[in-house]
Design an enzyme around this catalytic site. Structure first.
Site, PDB file in Angstrom:
ATOM      1  N   LYS A 179     -16.805 -27.417  12.462  1.00 24.39           N
ATOM      2  CA  LYS A 179     -16.376 -26.066  12.839  1.00 24.39           C
ATOM      3  C   LYS A 179     -17.011 -24.999  11.962  1.00 24.39           C
ATOM      4  CE  LYS A 179     -12.191 -26.989  15.383  1.00 24.39           C
ATOM      5  NZ  LYS A 179     -10.752 -26.788  15.539  1.00 24.39           N
ATOM      6  N   LYS A 196     -11.102 -27.541  26.367  1.00 24.39           N
ATOM      7  CA  LYS A 196     -10.711 -26.181  26.737  1.00 24.39           C
ATOM      8  C   LYS A 196     -11.797 -25.185  26.361  1.00 24.39           C
ATOM      9  CE  LYS A 196      -6.647 -27.291  23.886  1.00 24.39           C
ATOM     10  NZ  LYS A 196      -5.220 -27.222  23.771  1.00 24.39           N
ATOM     11  N   LYS A 240     -16.673 -34.493  25.750  1.00 25.71           N
ATOM     12  CA  LYS A 240     -15.246 -34.581  26.055  1.00 25.71           C
ATOM     13  C   LYS A 240     -14.800 -33.439  26.959  1.00 25.71           C
ATOM     14  CE  LYS A 240     -11.681 -35.413  23.146  1.00 25.71           C
ATOM     15  NZ  LYS A 240     -10.909 -35.645  21.920  1.00 25.71           N
TER      16      LYS A 240
END
Ligand code: TRP
Length: 339
Positions: free
Chosen positions: A115, A204, A201
């Site tokens: 991240k 969202k 994957k």
């Protein structure tokens, strides 16, 4: 058996969240009860502060997520359902554990590295210490089992390391304070991939809405997304080995299997030889059958602010009660004076 797990209120919940996590919570709430234990499921709204966020959106997504969890079958009378922000013992415990967690341990977290990317200096310190809050979330309740996706396994190991070091440093050998939690990783959690790319994957954060089935999609949207899902021109094989190097086909078969409670092997033995022209409508219908009642309950609940507030308030009151003894013991073990 004490099951504890958290779910972040960012973005709209999708099929991957349902099959990989939420459905498993619903099962665990019964397993925990049957074992004379308890299941605590919370919305990790404090974790959402680790990345830039919009306050109005966080507020709305938190309430929507409660409605979603209940619509999916999580029962506030069986499980303790709450949000972190109403239980100050979470950030309190995080601080108490911050003296034990090591910089080196956090520096090794792959989620932090991913991240933060090349811009570590520009990240919030919350992103860095996020796993310490996660450790506090579970250690506070003496969790024995923590259902998580594969990507959270490392954070759980960190929670165990923190618990172990705290026990060693501050507790008598025969009276450790913290239970070392075990991860539970449902196999489906790893398998639900994007409808546009079988190697990523379902997420969202994917910019394309066509890549995922949202739990709030209506029947038309679901059928359309499945019809447009990426596939290859080959028919389905009758054995699993035939799906090697066919990630999109494997994904659709896995989703069908997860929805109908069948193994990939079994789905293939029944549908092998079929082309996607025949298999996709079947998959679409299975999805609609599972998701239609969920989205109906969701729509009704979403408007019922009073019920949602009451569920969270009741869950938080129970959570505060469950967490109190361990929090008090942690203060005491550390030598902190409290009136
Ligand atoms: N970090 C988890 C995720 O992103 C969410 C989470 C927060 C969690 N606290 C937790 C999961 C405690 C399990 C236990 O999926």
């Amino acid at each position: 058996m004490r099951v504890v797990s958290g779910i972040q209120p960012t973005g709209k919940p999708h099929l991957g969240n349902y099959l990989g996590a939420i459905r498993n919570y619903v099962k665990l709430q019964d397993d925990a009860q049957a074992a004379g234990g308890e299941c605590l499921i919370f919305i990790a709204d404090l974790h959402a502060l680790s990345l830039p966020h919009d306050p109005a959106e966080l507020h709305a997504s938190t309430l929507e997520l409660v409605a979603t969890l209940v619509a999916c079958g999580l029962d506030p009378n069986k499980a303790i359902l709450f949000n972190q922000a109403q239980v100050p013992a979470h950030p309190e415990m995080q601080w108490l554990l911050s003296g034990t967690a090591r910089m080196g341990w956090l520096n090794r977290m792959t989620q932090w590295k991913d991240k933060a990317g090349k811009n570590r200096e520009g990240q919030s310190i919350a992103l860095f210490t996020y796993p310490v809050l996660q450790a506090a979330d579970v250690l506070l309740y003496q969790a024995t089992h923590v259902p998580v996706g594969e990507d959270q396994k490392q954070h759980l190991e960190l929670a165990r390391d923190i618990a172990q070091k705290f026990n060693n440093d501050f507790c008598p050998e025969d009276a450790p304070l913290f239970t070392l939690p075990e991860p539970i990783i449902p196999p489906e959690a790893a398998r639900i991939m994007s409808l546009r790319d079988g190697s990523a994957k379902m997420s969202k954060s994917d910019p394309s809405d066509m890549s995922r089935i949202n739990l709030q999609d209506d029947a038309d949207a679901i059928m359309k997304k499945i019809k447009k899902a990426k596939t290859d021109p080959e028919p389905l094989p009758s054995e699993e080995a035939g799906l090697n190097a066919r990630p999109e086909a494997l994904n659709l078969v896995s989703i069908y299997g997860a929805l109908t409670g069948q193994s990939v092997e079994r789905v293939l033995s029944e549908n092998g030889g079929q082309g996607f022209g025949a298999f996709k409508p079947k998959l679409g219908e299975a999805l609609v059958e599972t998701l239609a009642p969920i989205s109906e309950r969701f729509r009704a609940l979403k408007e019922d602010r009073e019920t949602l507030d009451a569920i969270l308030a009741r869950g938080a009151a129970k959570a505060r009660e469950r967490g109190t003894p361990t929090l008090a013991a942690a203060y005491e073990a550390l030598g902190l004076v409290r009136g």
